[in-house]
Motif scaffolding. Structure first.
Motif, short mmCIF file in Angstrom:
data_model
loop_
_atom_site.label_atom_id
_atom_site.label_comp_id
_atom_site.label_asym_id
_atom_site.label_seq_id
_atom_site.Cartn_x
_atom_site.Cartn_y
_atom_site.Cartn_z
N THR A 172 -14.57 -9.79 -2.86
CA THR A 172 -13.58 -9.78 -3.93
C THR A 172 -13.18 -8.37 -4.33
N ALA A 173 -13.66 -7.36 -3.61
CA ALA A 173 -13.31 -5.97 -3.92
C ALA A 173 -11.81 -5.76 -3.75
N ALA A 174 -11.30 -4.73 -4.43
CA ALA A 174 -9.87 -4.44 -4.40
C ALA A 174 -9.40 -4.19 -2.97
N ALA A 175 -8.19 -4.68 -2.68
CA ALA A 175 -7.59 -4.43 -1.37
C ALA A 175 -7.31 -2.93 -1.21
N VAL A 176 -7.50 -2.46 0.00
CA VAL A 176 -7.26 -1.05 0.32
C VAL A 176 -6.31 -0.98 1.52
N THR A 177 -5.26 -0.19 1.38
CA THR A 177 -4.36 0.09 2.51
C THR A 177 -4.58 1.52 2.95
N ILE A 178 -4.84 1.72 4.23
CA ILE A 178 -5.12 3.04 4.78
C ILE A 178 -4.05 3.37 5.81
N THR A 179 -3.41 4.51 5.62
CA THR A 179 -2.41 5.01 6.56
C THR A 179 -2.94 6.26 7.22
N TYR A 180 -2.98 6.23 8.54
CA TYR A 180 -3.45 7.39 9.30
C TYR A 180 -2.29 8.36 9.48
N LEU A 181 -2.48 9.60 9.05
CA LEU A 181 -1.41 10.60 9.08
C LEU A 181 -1.59 11.63 10.18
N GLY A 182 -2.70 11.55 10.90
CA GLY A 182 -2.97 12.49 11.99
C GLY A 182 -4.21 13.31 11.74
N HIS A 183 -5.04 13.44 12.76
CA HIS A 183 -6.29 14.18 12.73
C HIS A 183 -7.21 13.64 11.63
N SER A 184 -7.46 14.42 10.57
CA SER A 184 -8.37 13.97 9.52
C SER A 184 -7.67 13.55 8.24
N SER A 185 -6.37 13.49 8.24
CA SER A 185 -5.63 13.17 7.02
C SER A 185 -5.24 11.70 6.99
N LEU A 186 -5.53 11.06 5.86
CA LEU A 186 -5.19 9.66 5.65
C LEU A 186 -4.75 9.46 4.21
N LEU A 187 -3.90 8.49 4.01
CA LEU A 187 -3.52 8.06 2.68
C LEU A 187 -4.27 6.76 2.39
N VAL A 188 -5.06 6.76 1.32
CA VAL A 188 -5.84 5.60 0.93
C VAL A 188 -5.24 5.06 -0.37
N GLU A 189 -4.77 3.82 -0.34
CA GLU A 189 -4.15 3.19 -1.50
C GLU A 189 -5.04 2.03 -1.95
N VAL A 190 -5.60 2.19 -3.14
CA VAL A 190 -6.53 1.19 -3.67
C VAL A 190 -5.80 0.38 -4.73
N ALA A 191 -5.66 -0.93 -4.47
CA ALA A 191 -4.93 -1.81 -5.38
C ALA A 191 -5.72 -2.04 -6.66
N ASP A 192 -4.99 -2.25 -7.77
CA ASP A 192 -5.63 -2.65 -9.01
C ASP A 192 -5.07 -3.99 -9.46
N PRO A 193 -5.73 -4.65 -10.42
CA PRO A 193 -5.30 -6.00 -10.81
C PRO A 193 -3.87 -6.06 -11.33
N GLY A 194 -3.33 -4.94 -11.80
CA GLY A 194 -1.97 -4.95 -12.33
C GLY A 194 -0.90 -4.90 -11.28
N GLY A 195 -1.29 -4.82 -10.02
CA GLY A 195 -0.31 -4.82 -8.94
C GLY A 195 0.12 -3.44 -8.49
N THR A 196 -0.38 -2.39 -9.12
CA THR A 196 -0.10 -1.03 -8.66
C THR A 196 -1.26 -0.55 -7.80
N ALA A 197 -1.22 0.70 -7.38
CA ALA A 197 -2.27 1.23 -6.53
C ALA A 197 -2.50 2.71 -6.85
N THR A 198 -3.75 3.14 -6.73
CA THR A 198 -4.08 4.56 -6.79
C THR A 198 -3.93 5.12 -5.38
N ARG A 199 -3.08 6.16 -5.24
CA ARG A 199 -2.77 6.73 -3.93
C ARG A 199 -3.52 8.05 -3.78
N ILE A 200 -4.46 8.08 -2.86
CA ILE A 200 -5.34 9.22 -2.66
C ILE A 200 -5.13 9.77 -1.25
#
Length: 223
Positions: A5-33
């Motif tokens: 039941t943990a929050a959904a996570v979307t991971i985008t690989y940007l090349g080499h060691s860089s990735l965008l990690v988007e962690v969903a919250d219950p309000g429908g938005t996401a923290t983009r790291i």
């Protein structure tokens, strides 16, 4: 393992060691790291706003001031990482925060920080401070280290290659962590044939229940 039941996570690989990690919250938005925007990653010109940048260590393939400047076109972004970030980014108008072992929150996402040892390149080569991050209790990013997480994780961002690592060590690392999903990273130094070979061997020797999920630059997966 972490709860299903943990929050959904979307991971985008940007090349080499860089990735965008988007962690969903219950309000429908996401923290983009954003992780480790270095100089072996294609220019991050169209990434959109991010909430924070996490840097594992200061080697240029993990931190490039030019990439940080590109991010600023979408607004101010805080950068978290080793204490020497401030010096490395002194010519960039940016707020940096030195991390320490422990935990802090980015939006509603918990970040657990572990100080690790950068793997040895050669005994006489000095090594930078390296930090590993557990993001939202699900994603583990280690930088140039094969350290283990403090608790089980769903997703391991596993180095595929590097001048400090043998392929067998990378496979052993995957087996030791034994996550649900492995996304191979740190592969810009590999020729295409070697990248495919390393990915295939990661898959062949992955522990039961672990899926190797190779992504090409720009590809995403939601877990």
């Amino acid at each position: 393992m972490p709860s299903d039941t943990a929050a959904a996570v979307t991971i985008t690989y940007l090349g080499h060691s860089s990735l965008l990690v988007e962690v969903a919250d219950p309000g429908g938005t996401a923290t983009r790291i954003l992780l480790d925007p270095g100089d072996l990653t294609p220019a991050l010109d169209a990434l959109g706003p991010v909430d924070a940048v996490l840097v594992t260590h200061g080697h240029p393939d993990h931190l490039d001031p030019a990439q940080i400047r590109r991010l600023q076109s979408d607004g101010a972004v805080p950068v978290f990482g080793p204490a020497d970030l401030k010096e490395q980014l002194q010519d960039v108008d940016i707020v940096t925060t030195a991390v320490e072992p422990g935990a802090f929150d980015l939006g509603g996402t918990r970040i657990v920080v572990t100080r690790t040892t950068h793997e040895t390149l050669y005994p006489d080569i000095p090594l930078p401070e390296n930090f590993a991050y557990e993001i939202g209790g699900r994603v583990f990013a280690t930088g140039d280290s094969l350290t283990l997480p403090t608790s089980p994780v769903d997703v391991l961002l596993a180095p595929l290659a590097g001048p400090w690592m043998k392929l067998s060590e990378g496979i052993d690392f995957v087996r030791a962590v034994s996550p649900k999903t492995v996304i191979p990273v740190h592969d810009a130094g590999l020729a295409p044939a070697h990248r495919n070979l390393h990915r295939a061997l990661f898959t062949s020797f992955a522990p039961t229940g672990t899926v190797i999920e190779p992504l090409d630059s720009g590809e995403s997966v939601t877990l």
